[in-house]
Design a protein around this motif. Structure first.
Motif, mmCIF file in Angstrom:
data_model
loop_
_atom_site.group_PDB
_atom_site.id
_atom_site.type_symbol
_atom_site.label_atom_id
_atom_site.label_comp_id
_atom_site.label_asym_id
_atom_site.label_seq_id
_atom_site.Cartn_x
_atom_site.Cartn_y
_atom_site.Cartn_z
ATOM 1 N N GLU A 1 -0.669 11.575 7.120
ATOM 2 C CA GLU A 1 -0.396 10.319 6.425
ATOM 3 C C GLU A 1 -0.153 9.034 7.393
ATOM 4 O O GLU A 1 -0.210 9.305 8.860
ATOM 5 C CB GLU A 1 1.223 10.400 5.734
ATOM 6 C CG GLU A 1 2.238 10.536 6.769
ATOM 7 C CD GLU A 1 3.628 10.936 6.074
ATOM 8 O OE1 GLU A 1 3.786 10.951 4.641
ATOM 9 O OE2 GLU A 1 4.455 11.407 6.592
ATOM 10 N N ASP B 1 3.457 4.148 -1.508
ATOM 11 C CA ASP B 1 3.750 4.506 -2.586
ATOM 12 C C ASP B 1 4.990 5.249 -2.638
ATOM 13 O O ASP B 1 5.846 5.078 -1.601
ATOM 14 C CB ASP B 1 2.609 5.783 -3.200
ATOM 15 C CG ASP B 1 2.508 7.057 -2.217
ATOM 16 O OD1 ASP B 1 3.614 7.163 -1.265
ATOM 17 O OD2 ASP B 1 1.805 7.791 -2.345
ATOM 18 N N TYR B 2 5.633 6.000 -3.713
ATOM 19 C CA TYR B 2 6.961 6.549 -3.909
ATOM 20 C C TYR B 2 7.198 7.554 -2.816
ATOM 21 O O TYR B 2 8.287 7.872 -2.836
ATOM 22 C CB TYR B 2 7.257 6.759 -5.247
ATOM 23 C CG TYR B 2 6.218 7.845 -5.968
ATOM 24 C CD1 TYR B 2 6.194 9.092 -5.855
ATOM 25 C CD2 TYR B 2 5.200 7.369 -6.689
ATOM 26 C CE1 TYR B 2 5.253 10.138 -6.357
ATOM 27 C CE2 TYR B 2 4.303 8.127 -7.288
ATOM 28 C CZ TYR B 2 4.350 9.340 -7.209
ATOM 29 O OH TYR B 2 3.544 10.198 -7.757
ATOM 30 N N ASN B 3 6.245 8.131 -2.135
ATOM 31 C CA ASN B 3 6.246 9.205 -1.213
ATOM 32 C C ASN B 3 6.585 8.542 0.273
ATOM 33 O O ASN B 3 6.753 9.138 0.980
ATOM 34 C CB ASN B 3 5.215 9.905 -0.926
ATOM 35 C CG ASN B 3 5.177 10.949 -2.113
ATOM 36 O OD1 ASN B 3 6.215 11.671 -2.610
ATOM 37 N ND2 ASN B 3 3.838 11.120 -2.908
ATOM 38 N N ASN C 1 -0.710 5.097 -0.290
ATOM 39 C CA ASN C 1 -1.065 5.548 -1.517
ATOM 40 C C ASN C 1 -2.698 5.970 -1.560
ATOM 41 O O ASN C 1 -3.311 5.215 -0.818
ATOM 42 C CB ASN C 1 -0.824 4.615 -2.582
ATOM 43 C CG ASN C 1 -1.352 4.965 -4.035
ATOM 44 O OD1 ASN C 1 -2.457 5.068 -4.325
ATOM 45 N ND2 ASN C 1 -0.375 5.547 -4.657
ATOM 46 N N TRP D 1 0.850 -1.236 -0.200
ATOM 47 C CA TRP D 1 -0.273 -0.141 0.074
ATOM 48 C C TRP D 1 0.819 1.159 -0.137
ATOM 49 O O TRP D 1 0.286 2.535 -0.206
ATOM 50 C CB TRP D 1 -0.894 -0.082 1.279
ATOM 51 C CG TRP D 1 -2.105 -1.102 1.006
ATOM 52 C CD1 TRP D 1 -2.203 -2.126 0.352
ATOM 53 C CD2 TRP D 1 -3.179 -1.018 2.149
ATOM 54 N NE1 TRP D 1 -3.106 -2.745 0.708
ATOM 55 C CE2 TRP D 1 -3.900 -2.282 1.945
ATOM 56 C CE3 TRP D 1 -3.313 -0.458 3.236
ATOM 57 C CZ2 TRP D 1 -4.828 -2.843 2.479
ATOM 58 C CZ3 TRP D 1 -4.658 -0.795 3.936
ATOM 59 C CH2 TRP D 1 -5.351 -1.988 3.583
#
Length: 168
Positions: free
Chosen positions: A80, A28-30, A34, A26
């Motif tokens: 987040e 993401d690239y951050n 996501n 789940w």
């Protein structure tokens, strides 16, 4: 099932659903969950609420060939969630009529209860054979009423029903 597992005192808005965990897939690239998985997590919480509380989830749909179809959904993100963190979703019924229900959810960090995201959706009950909208069963409308009446109107977030725009 609601009648077997839950008494009416626990049938209130907001209703706390089962805890979930942010899975590795789940992220993401951050480095955080996501947005697509926020949607999945809200959907899983809603499925639990429909199946185990309202008794109109997957087993009801399979047996009765009717079930909820989404008409609209909106999401807001506040903080987040990271890999491995646990969270829960509180679900409330904001409004309903015989064929539709307006549902709101708050996703919160399990440890701190910090608000991570919210969603709202309007669903309609669909007859899967006729492919036409139909009224929810009377027992479900009674549950919708119970949840709506128990909701503290002063605690409904300002984001409900807002259009998407840039603040000026």
């Amino acid at each position: 099932m609601t009648t077997d597992k839950t008494n009416k005192e626990t049938l209130r808005s907001p209703y706390r659903t089962k805890n979930q965990t942010v899975l590795t897939d789940w992220i993401d690239y951050n480095g955080h969950m996501n947005v697509a998985y926020y949607t999945l997590a809200f959907d899983k919480a809603l499925d639990f609420f429909f199946e185990d509380v309202l008794n109109i989830g997957p087993s009801f749909v399979k047996k009765n060939r009717e079930g909820p179809f989404a008409l609209k959904a909106s999401y807001n993100y506040f903080s987040e969630l990271l890999e491995g963190e646990n969270f829960f979703v509180d679900i409330s019924i904001l409004d309903f009529d015989p064929k539709r229900v307006h549902v709101f959810g708050e996703m919160r960090d399990y440890k701190s209860s910090e608000l991570s995201a919210t969603f709202e959706t309007v669903l309609m009950n669909m007859d899967l054979n006729a492919r036409k909208v139909k009224p929810y069963p009377e027992r479900v409308l009674e549950l919708f009423k119970l949840f709506k009446q128990s909701l503290d109107q002063d605690k409904i977030p300002m984001e409900i029903g807002k259009k998407i725009t840039l603040k000026k």
